[in-house]
Design a protein around this motif. Structure first.
Motif, PDB file in Angstrom:
ATOM      1  N   ILE A  23      21.575  97.374 -44.838  1.00 13.38           N
ATOM      2  CA  ILE A  23      22.689  97.797 -43.997  1.00 13.38           C
ATOM      3  C   ILE A  23      22.996  99.274 -44.257  1.00 13.38           C
ATOM      4  N   TYR A  73      20.770  89.538 -34.161  1.00 15.07           N
ATOM      5  CA  TYR A  73      20.476  89.662 -35.581  1.00 15.07           C
ATOM      6  C   TYR A  73      20.223  88.283 -36.168  1.00 15.07           C
ATOM      7  N   ILE A 100      20.953  88.864 -41.767  1.00 21.18           N
ATOM      8  CA  ILE A 100      21.658  90.120 -41.485  1.00 21.18           C
ATOM      9  C   ILE A 100      23.108  89.841 -41.128  1.00 21.18           C
ATOM     10  N   LEU A 155      26.204  91.571 -43.072  1.00 23.35           N
ATOM     11  CA  LEU A 155      27.200  92.342 -42.323  1.00 23.35           C
ATOM     12  C   LEU A 155      28.602  91.764 -42.531  1.00 23.35           C
ATOM     13  N   TRP A 201      25.709  98.731 -36.064  1.00 22.49           N
ATOM     14  CA  TRP A 201      25.729  97.276 -35.994  1.00 22.49           C
ATOM     15  C   TRP A 201      26.653  96.754 -34.915  1.00 22.49           C
TER      16      TRP A 201
END
Length: 106
Positions: free
Chosen positions: A54, A77, A81, A85, A102
């Protein structure tokens, strides 16, 4: 006069990407940006990750923008991930000053 458009370079990242693997991913991102002004990163096959991926992609986005280039992480995603996140607070808009690579396009 029209500006020449550069086709985006696509980078596929897959498998377990953690702090142990991040240098390899960094080199691939830099190589991709060396080939095109636009880099699309497909993380759909990432099976495990931590905050290092990230952080790397956020830093790469900032660095690319300073050079007039762009990076896009393709959606959707994978769960790995999404979890990273969420743990890092990147999906609620509080991390990194709000919008970032993102959350663009939501």
């Amino acid at each position: 006069m029209t500006e020449a458009r550069t086709e985006a370079h696509r980078l596929q990242i897959s498998g377990a990407i953690t702090i142990r693997d991040i240098d390899d991913v960094r080199e691939k991102v830099l190589a991709g940006l060396g080939q095109s002004d636009r880099l699309e990163i497909d993380c759909s096959d990432v099976s495990e990750t931590d905050i290092s991926l990230i952080q790397l992609l956020l830093a790469a986005e900032i660095s690319a923008a300073k050079s007039g280039k762009s990076i896009a992480v393709l959606r959707p995603y994978p769960e790995a991930i999404q979890q990273a996140l969420t743990r890092g607070g990147f999906l609620d808009g509080t991390a990194a000053g709000g919008g970032n690579i993102w959350t663009k396009g939501e």
